[in-house]
Design a protein around this motif. Structure first.
Motif, PDB file in Angstrom:
ATOM      1  N   GLU A   1      89.771   5.180  93.625  1.00  0.00           N
ATOM      2  CA  GLU A   1      90.732   5.292  94.717  1.00  0.00           C
ATOM      3  C   GLU A   1      91.494   3.984  94.839  1.00  0.00           C
ATOM      4  OE1 GLU A   1      91.150   6.666  99.378  1.00  0.00           O
ATOM      5  OE2 GLU A   1      89.274   6.971  98.291  1.00  0.00           O
TER       6      GLU A   1
ATOM      7  N   THR B   1     104.439   2.609  96.820  1.00  0.00           N
ATOM      8  CA  THR B   1     103.678   3.852  96.960  1.00  0.00           C
ATOM      9  C   THR B   1     102.648   3.938  95.841  1.00  0.00           C
ATOM     10  OG1 THR B   1     105.297   5.101  95.661  1.00  0.00           O
ATOM     11  CG2 THR B   1     105.614   5.026  98.043  1.00  0.00           C
ATOM     12  N   TRP B   2     101.537   4.613  96.130  1.00  0.00           N
ATOM     13  CA  TRP B   2     100.493   4.762  95.131  1.00  0.00           C
ATOM     14  C   TRP B   2      99.775   6.079  95.371  1.00  0.00           C
ATOM     15  CZ3 TRP B   2     100.404   1.027  98.996  1.00  0.00           C
ATOM     16  CH2 TRP B   2      99.434   1.162  99.986  1.00  0.00           C
TER      17      TRP B   2
ATOM     18  N   GLU C   1      97.331   8.914  96.495  1.00  0.00           N
ATOM     19  CA  GLU C   1      96.411   9.040  97.623  1.00  0.00           C
ATOM     20  C   GLU C   1      95.208   9.874  97.225  1.00  0.00           C
ATOM     21  OE1 GLU C   1      98.448  10.565 100.982  1.00  0.00           O
ATOM     22  OE2 GLU C   1      99.809   8.849 101.188  1.00  0.00           O
ATOM     23  N   GLY C   2      94.060   9.531  97.785  1.00  0.00           N
ATOM     24  CA  GLY C   2      92.847  10.298  97.528  1.00  0.00           C
ATOM     25  C   GLY C   2      92.192   9.879  96.227  1.00  0.00           C
TER      26      GLY C   2
END
Length: 358
Positions: free
Chosen positions: A218, A255-256, A258-259
């Motif tokens: 993550e 941004t990257w 998620e989860g």
């Protein structure tokens, strides 16, 4: 401790260990960045740890690292005010003491795998000799570089072009003995010198004996330079230990993904590329942990086809057999009824009976 928290603790330990190494080498500004990132991770772990001895130990570590980070920040600020701290080095003509190790040594760590050099003037003998010295520095460093790419210009004179090509071929042959490939190409549009791109990679692999696990990751934070098609700074994660394996995620900018990201095996590849431009972006922080591989019910399509074929043949054979059985049964019933009729009619005719005597 859950897998997620354990992964964060591993990441915090790794970042803080790097901070201590940089601190020891007097690379104070880089050490401060690593201390800050490691402390943030450590505090996140502490928030998710129940009260007890473990939480108290984490709190003491946070205090220790935080005190050192604050001390380094004051030292860096003091050097800046005294004019001793420089982020850029201006090299005057005919000056000495500017070795390649001093200029580039801080970037040649064990995670470096590729170097791309742009210099329009790697042409004459002394310029080629300087490039040779640069390559020697790379070979002697702790970096695990496997590829050096040179983009340079060509001289207009044919004899100089032949000399340039021959020297580069000799250098490429020499570098192969160190498992380093040298590639070069010519450009007529270069007007400056720069180390254009650096690439680093990591492989996460489960310990021996853990074949039934997968890796979950993550991204906790990311601060990369944004560019169209991510040609400047970028990160890519792949399902396996090679850069040609299936991509799980790639990103740049603010941004990257998620989860959690899950592999299908016990290995994961992480690649990071940068254009070497100095800026205020901090990079990325990623936590990872192991999970038991989920059970999957699989079947062989050929086996299913064979079963269906067998069922079909059974049905095809069963239909005529049934009709044949009905026909034979009907014929036997016909014959049986005829015999009974004859027997019944025989009772009305001449029937001879014999009694057994002793």
């Amino acid at each position: 401790m859950s897998g997620m928290v354990g992964g964060m603790l591993t990441a915090a330990t790794s970042v803080l260990t790097r901070a201590v190494e940089l601190d020891t080498k007097a690379r104070m500004d880089e050490a401060v960045v690593c201390y800050q990132e490691g402390l943030q991770l450590l505090m996140d772990v502490m928030k998710n740890t129940p009260a007890g001895d473990s939480k108290e130990k984490l709190r003491e570590k946070v205090k220790t690292y935080m005190a050192r980070a604050e001390e380094l920040k004051k030292l860096v600020e003091a050097e800046k005010q005294a004019g001793k701290y420089h982020e850029q080095i201006h090299i005057e003509n005919d000056s000495t003491g500017h070795s390649y190790s001093r200029l580039f040594g801080q970037f040649l760590d064990a995670t470096l795998t590729e170097v791309i050099v742009e210099d329009p003037y790697i042409r004459s003998t002394h310029q080629l000799y300087n490039f040779l010295r640069f390559c020697e520095m790379v070979v002697k460093s702790e970096a695990k570089v496997r590829s050096i790419k040179l983009i340079t210009g060509q001289d207009e004179r044919p004899d100089q072009r032949s000399n340039q090509e021959g020297k580069l071929r000799d250098l490429a042959t020499s570098l192969t003995s160190y498992n380093i490939s040298l590639e070069w190409q010519y450009s007529n549009t270069l007007h400056d010198r720069e180390i254009r791109r650096l690439s680093c990679s990591w492989v996460i692999e489960a310990a021996s004996g853990y074949d039934d696990v997968i890796i979950q990751m993550e991204v906790l934070n990311s601060s990369l330079e944004y560019s169209l098609a991510c040609v400047r700074d970028s990160v890519e994660i792949r399902d396996g230990d090679k850069e040609f394996h299936r991509s799980l995620a790639s990103w740049c900018g603010a941004t990257w993904p998620e989860g959690p990201l899950s592999t299908s095996r016990d290995k994961a590849y992480i690649g990071f590329s940068t254009d070497f431009k100095k800026n205020n972006y901090m990079g990325f922080i990623l936590a990872y942990w192991l999970e038991k591989k989920p059970i999957q019910l699989t079947h062989d399509r050929r086996t299913v086809n064979y079963v269906l074929l067998g069922v079909g043949l059974t049905l095809l054979l069963a239909v005529p057999v049934c009709f044949l059985g009905l026909y034979i049964g009907h014929d036997v019933n016909q014959r049986h009824s005829v015999v009974i009729s004859e027997r019944k009619s025989g009772y009305n005719g001449n029937v001879t009976t014999r009694r057994k005597t002793s």
